[in-house]
Design a protein around this motif. Structure first.
Motif, short mmCIF file in Angstrom:
data_model
loop_
_atom_site.label_atom_id
_atom_site.label_comp_id
_atom_site.label_asym_id
_atom_site.label_seq_id
_atom_site.Cartn_x
_atom_site.Cartn_y
_atom_site.Cartn_z
N UNK A 366 76.13 65.63 71.12
CA UNK A 366 76.13 65.34 69.71
C UNK A 366 77.46 64.37 69.32
N UNK A 367 78.68 64.75 69.89
CA UNK A 367 79.86 63.97 69.70
C UNK A 367 79.55 62.73 70.35
N UNK A 368 78.78 62.55 71.54
CA UNK A 368 78.82 61.25 72.21
C UNK A 368 77.60 60.36 71.48
N UNK A 374 78.12 54.77 66.08
CA UNK A 374 79.45 54.02 65.21
C UNK A 374 80.09 53.09 66.02
N UNK A 375 80.25 53.12 67.22
CA UNK A 375 80.81 52.28 67.86
C UNK A 375 80.28 51.00 68.17
N UNK A 376 78.86 51.35 68.80
CA UNK A 376 78.17 50.13 69.48
C UNK A 376 77.88 48.78 68.31
N UNK A 377 78.24 49.21 66.92
CA UNK A 377 78.01 48.06 65.89
C UNK A 377 79.37 47.38 65.75
N UNK A 378 80.32 47.85 66.35
CA UNK A 378 81.77 47.21 65.96
C UNK A 378 81.95 46.04 66.99
N UNK A 379 83.09 45.71 67.56
CA UNK A 379 83.41 44.41 68.11
C UNK A 379 82.99 44.48 69.65
N UNK A 380 83.27 43.66 70.28
CA UNK A 380 82.66 43.61 71.61
C UNK A 380 83.46 44.48 72.48
N UNK A 381 84.61 44.64 72.48
CA UNK A 381 85.38 45.71 73.14
C UNK A 381 84.92 46.99 73.03
N UNK A 382 84.74 47.33 71.76
CA UNK A 382 84.62 48.89 71.34
C UNK A 382 82.96 49.09 71.66
N UNK A 383 82.14 48.06 71.81
CA UNK A 383 80.99 48.30 72.04
C UNK A 383 80.60 48.60 73.60
N UNK A 391 77.95 56.35 79.94
CA UNK A 391 77.65 56.44 81.23
C UNK A 391 78.65 57.48 82.16
N UNK A 392 79.95 57.46 81.60
CA UNK A 392 80.84 58.66 82.14
C UNK A 392 80.15 60.09 81.92
N UNK A 393 79.75 60.13 80.48
CA UNK A 393 79.42 61.34 80.23
C UNK A 393 77.86 61.65 80.88
N UNK A 588 69.56 68.03 75.76
CA UNK A 588 70.83 67.04 75.45
C UNK A 588 70.41 65.79 75.89
N UNK A 589 69.90 65.65 76.98
CA UNK A 589 69.39 64.17 77.60
C UNK A 589 68.19 63.71 76.85
N UNK A 590 67.57 64.74 75.96
CA UNK A 590 66.51 64.23 75.16
C UNK A 590 66.95 63.56 73.82
#
Length: 644
Positions: A366-368, A374-383, A391-393, A588-590
């Motif tokens: 849920x945290x991921x 929220x972060x994928x809609x921000x700047x390039x580095x944040x995305x 991927x690490x998760x 979780x993966x669903x």
């Protein structure tokens, strides 16, 4: 007397054909006739059933293909075929299924006194309870569709209002049918019932396909809104009623193809698509919003809420179609009494590590999900950091699942228990669906591996994407083997001796239907030798078997909960914890792809290698299958938990 029997002195002596030369020709012709008659009978006995299966299967397949043809025409956004045509066709199919279900229920009510055979393996109460919950969420989605139609009723077709009403009625009737009739083994009107059941199977499959298409369209519209909010420059080139949106996205490192594709617009310089321009085929705004104002203030709320309810509606229809397919396979089937017994319920003693780790996995999921959206809609580095975090998760989650599944397989290797080879259509379908639905994520993973190894760009998530894709393939290998072996393992002889399970009196009692259960084996012959033993000897004499009763002065009790069973119980507890942990990990993966966490659209590596059209086609095929695989794995693993 047989034609090859000759009477000598009152004795019947078999005369072989090679010695009886006088009757060889006649006996051979008679044998040929017998062989032909047996072959004809064996073919004629199974022919009507197989013929009905083939005819009904072809009917259902063509129903699905008609709906698929309509959906492909709608995806082109041409002027001839519209969404109303598809909804009208699906509505007619649902009405036909409603008529068949009403006929079947009324026919069974008129035959209350006739005993109907049941397949106890067809489904369980918890599966039907889960489907009921999904059906309730589908009803909420139908209510939102009706509210959306009410707001735009002045400029949309009436089919958009009729469809959710019929779908809600269909959902309620189908849930009632699943609760009370899904286990029936039909043996009357078999041919007609085969067409009715297979019609219901493919109607739900078509509803699943329609839901998948609608969900993909909503996701692409949401993706378009996200890109517009990021402020990327875009140019539109119109082709009929759909648009190609050219989005300016700077890559992590400048890259250039050997043969760049350029697009020239009037009054504008040429646009090099290799320098960060990514073409995206998106539905037009005309298709997403009607050409009139909403008469209520809740239209936008209804429209946005549908996006979060589509995953539940999709899973509902695919699970119902699988259960109805099992019912279709059971038509005319002879149930084996030995393999049709209910399994004893198991308790949840010893469950500590599995639920704790599973809850930790779900909380991190849920945290991921929140951070990614929220972060994928921000700047390039944040995305890019959000994609790397995903991927690490995923790597940590998949490594944990591979370890748990491999541990379960090692425990099974230590116990040499034979597999259960009895006929069970439900179990066979579970196995086939596990392997079949794995194909989608395997295809997506191998495409990602090829893209990572062949690309010229090096974003920060390049190699984590490679490791994640390899682990996806390995995790499904291990989990499929673990689930299949768990479902096909025979129940151990000492299964009922588990202290978590009640002791069955039929195992050790001489008169199984009368003796009460005991916590051990007590020889009642020593209790009253002048009464019990004589009775046993008399019964055995009548059956032609005589046994002497042993004469010992005291009772001999063998307690069931002996120390020899403790290692087995410990292994069962470990397997239960593994099953619970894998259940929560699959949930979780669903959750992540179902609610918009799909980095395959965002990382750009696969799109650079395969192109937009090919990669979008792969995702539209693979992601729905992956979602179904995760939810079906949850159901199969829960069955594993109950069997352990």
């Amino acid at each position: 007397m047989s034609p090859t029997m000759v009477e000598h002195s009152g004795l019947d002596i078999m005369c072989l054909n090679k010695y009886c030369h006088s009757s060889s020709s006649s006996s051979s012709s008679e044998q040929d006739k017998k062989v032909f008659t047996k072959l004809k009978l064996s073919l004629s006995e199974d022919y009507p059933r197989k013929n009905a299966e083939i005819l009904s299967g072809q009917y259902g397949t063509n129903v699905l293909l008609i709906g698929a043809a309509l959906m492909l025409a709608i995806a082109h956004h041409g002027p001839s075929v519209k969404e109303e045509h598809l909804l009208s066709f699906v509505t007619c199919l649902m009405l036909l299924q409603l008529i068949w279900m009403m006929w079947y229920i009324l026919l069974r009510d008129r035959r209350k006194n006739t005993r109907t055979e049941k397949d106890v393996h067809a489904t369980t109460c918890w599966i039907r309870g889960g489907l009921t919950l999904l059906a309730l969420l589908s009803l909420i989605m139908d209510a939102f569709r009706i509210g959306y139609y009410v707001g735009y009723r002045s400029c949309v077709s009436a089919v958009l209002g009729v469809f959710p009403v019929i779908h809600a009625t269909h959902t309620v009737a189908q849930v009632h049918f699943l609760w009370f009739h899904i286990k029936d083994v039909i043996k009357s009107f078999e041919t007609f019932e085969r067409f009715g059941v297979i019609h219901a199977v493919f109607t739900n499959l078509l509803l699943w396909c329609n839901g998948v298409m609608s969900e993909a369209e909503h996701f692409l519209n949401n993706h378009k809104r996200r890109l517009s909010a990021l402020g990327y420059g875009n140019l539109t080139i119109g082709f009929r009623r759909h648009t190609v949106l050219l989005v300016l996205r700077p890559p992590p490192r400048p890259f250039r193809h050997t043969s760049a594709t350029t697009t020239t617009l009037p009054g504008n310089p040429p646009l090099d698509l290799a320098d960060g321009f990514v073409p995206r085929l998106l539905p037009p705004k005309v298709h997403s919003e009607p050409h009139c104002n909403c008469t209520t203030s809740t239209c936008s709320m209804f429209s946005s809420s549908l996006l979060y309810l589509y995953p539940f509606n999709v899973e509902y229809h695919i699970f119902v179609s699988a259960m109805l397919f099992v019912m279709w396979k059971n038509i005319g089937r002879t149930i084996e009494l030995l393999s049709n017994k209910k399994r004893l319920a198991t308790k949840t003693q010893g469950l500590t590590v599995g639920p704790i780790l599973g809850l930790l996995a779900m909380a991190s999921t849920i945290g991921i999900l929140v951070v990614y959206i929220t972060h994928v809609e921000e700047s390039l580095q944040t995305r890019q950091s959000a994609i790397s975090m995903f991927y690490i998760y995923g790597i940590v989650m998949l490594v944990s699942m591979c370890s748990a599944g491999a541990s379960g397989l090692l425990i099974y290797r230590a116990d040499h228990v034979p597999l259960d080879t009895s006929k069970n259509p439900s179990r066979q379908l579970d196995t086939e669906l596990l392997f079949g639905s794995s194909i989608g994520s395997w295809l997506m993973s191998w495409c990602s591996i090829v893209a990572v190894l062949g690309t010229n760009s090096s974003p920060p998530y390049r190699w984590t994407n490679l490791i994640y894709s390899l682990l996806i393939v390995l995790e499904k290998y291990i989990q499929n083997i673990f689930v299949v072996e768990s479902l096909y393992r025979q129940q151990e002889d000492g299964q009922s001796e588990d202290p978590e399970l009640p002791v069955a009196p039929e195992i050790f009692s001489v008169t199984s239907s009368l003796a009460p259960p005991y916590d051990g084996i007590i020889n009642r012959a020593y209790d009253k030798p002048d009464r019990t033993c004589v009775t046993m000897e008399n019964d055995q004499k009548e059956s032609g078997q005589v046994y002497r009763c042993p004469r010992k002065p005291s009772d001999v009790a063998l307690p069931a909960g002996s120390k020899a069973k403790e290692p087995t119980n410990r292994k069962r507890q470990i397997l239960k914890n593994i099953a619970v942990f894998l259940i929560m990990c699959n949930i979780s993966l669903w959750i992540l792809p179902a609610f918009g966490c799909r980095p395959q659209y965002e990382n750009g590596l696969e799109q650079e290698t395969f192109g937009f059209s090919v990669w979008t086609t792969v995702l539209n095929f693979a992601i729905p299958l992956n979602l179904f695989y995760r939810m079906h794995s949850v159901a199969s693993l829960f069955e594993v938990f109950r069997r352990v």
